[in-house]
Design a protein around this motif. Sequence first.
Motif, short mmCIF file in Angstrom:
data_model
loop_
_atom_site.label_atom_id
_atom_site.label_comp_id
_atom_site.label_asym_id
_atom_site.label_seq_id
_atom_site.Cartn_x
_atom_site.Cartn_y
_atom_site.Cartn_z
N GLY A 1 52.39 41.58 39.82
CA GLY A 1 51.23 42.40 40.13
C GLY A 1 49.97 41.76 39.56
N PHE A 2 50.07 41.21 38.36
CA PHE A 2 48.94 40.51 37.77
C PHE A 2 48.49 39.35 38.67
CE2 PHE A 2 47.78 36.61 35.55
CZ PHE A 2 46.55 36.97 35.02
N PHE A 3 49.46 38.62 39.23
CA PHE A 3 49.14 37.48 40.10
C PHE A 3 48.73 37.92 41.51
CE2 PHE A 3 51.69 35.01 37.00
CZ PHE A 3 50.81 33.97 36.78
N ASN A 4 48.73 39.22 41.81
CA ASN A 4 48.40 39.74 43.13
C ASN A 4 49.34 39.21 44.20
OD1 ASN A 4 46.91 41.51 44.68
ND2 ASN A 4 45.40 39.98 45.27
N ARG B 1 45.13 32.55 40.23
CA ARG B 1 44.80 32.80 41.64
C ARG B 1 45.82 32.21 42.61
NH1 ARG B 1 39.32 29.96 40.08
NH2 ARG B 1 41.02 28.72 39.22
N ALA B 2 46.71 31.39 42.11
CA ALA B 2 47.56 30.58 42.98
C ALA B 2 48.64 31.37 43.72
CB ALA B 2 48.22 29.47 42.18
N LEU B 3 49.03 32.51 43.22
CA LEU B 3 50.13 33.26 43.84
C LEU B 3 49.65 34.45 44.66
CD1 LEU B 3 52.75 33.22 40.93
CD2 LEU B 3 52.31 31.49 42.70
N THR B 4 48.36 34.57 44.85
CA THR B 4 47.82 35.69 45.63
C THR B 4 48.42 35.71 47.03
OG1 THR B 4 45.72 35.63 44.42
CG2 THR B 4 45.70 36.69 46.59
N GLY B 5 49.03 36.84 47.38
CA GLY B 5 49.61 37.00 48.71
C GLY B 5 50.96 36.36 48.90
N LYS B 6 51.49 35.66 47.90
CA LYS B 6 52.81 35.03 48.04
C LYS B 6 53.88 36.12 48.04
CE LYS B 6 51.22 30.77 47.14
NZ LYS B 6 51.43 29.50 47.74
N ARG B 7 54.90 35.92 48.83
CA ARG B 7 56.02 36.85 48.86
C ARG B 7 57.02 36.44 47.77
NH1 ARG B 7 52.93 35.17 52.99
NH2 ARG B 7 54.43 34.66 54.55
N VAL B 8 57.53 37.44 47.03
CA VAL B 8 58.41 37.18 45.89
C VAL B 8 59.62 38.10 45.95
CG1 VAL B 8 58.58 37.04 43.38
CG2 VAL B 8 56.38 36.57 44.49
N ILE B 9 60.80 37.51 45.86
CA ILE B 9 62.04 38.27 45.69
C ILE B 9 62.38 38.21 44.22
CG2 ILE B 9 64.51 38.41 46.20
CD1 ILE B 9 63.94 37.20 48.94
N LEU B 10 62.60 39.38 43.62
CA LEU B 10 62.90 39.48 42.19
C LEU B 10 64.39 39.71 41.98
CD1 LEU B 10 59.99 41.86 41.13
CD2 LEU B 10 60.07 39.36 40.96
N ALA B 11 64.92 39.11 40.90
CA ALA B 11 66.34 39.27 40.58
C ALA B 11 66.53 39.11 39.08
CB ALA B 11 67.18 38.25 41.34
#
Length: 195
Positions: free
Chosen positions: A129-132, A98-108
């Motif tokens: 996506g799993f972490f929402n 549940r901890a990353l729900t709504g967090k913004r993530v840049i992937l590389a």
Amino acid sequence: MNIIGLSGNVKRPSRTASLVEAIVSVAKDRLGSQRQVMEMVDAAPTLFRALRSDQLDAEGRAIIDAVEAADVLVVASPVYRASYTGALKHLFDLVDYRALTGKRVILAATGGTPLHGLMIEHQLRPLFGFFNALTLPTAVYATEADFADYAIANPAVRERVERAVSELAHILPAADQVTVAGVSSHRPARIAANA
């Protein structure tokens, strides 16, 4: 704002770590945020002492707490057997779902050929996506030829870094305004994505 860069490299020097450092540095310059970069070559020996989050010692708990508390994550891995490294996977096995729900993530990612760049879409994006979490549309991929002495040398890669950070800057105000208004933590990501 607190930006955490996570590099899945398990050796040093690392092109992947250099890519993460470049993205985090541009984000810090643009957004005036606090920043930290963690490399799995350093974190993995601590994290592998625990197979479950309730087995983490204080040092391991501090790593996971930092990831869970971040406002933005920059996550990159060298492509290894068509996926991200096991060390990076283990880190996310220890993060509360549940901890990353709504967090913004840049992937590389970094890899040997341009085709390895598909790992971002087929492996990393579904993980978040799993972490929402909200992964930004532009991912940054680089091959060995894009570096000189482990520093980014290809202007096209630098342009993608700038574009990813611009997308981050674009969605942050809308997301943060909704959060202030008292909407739950995963809701701002959905509103910002549709804005």
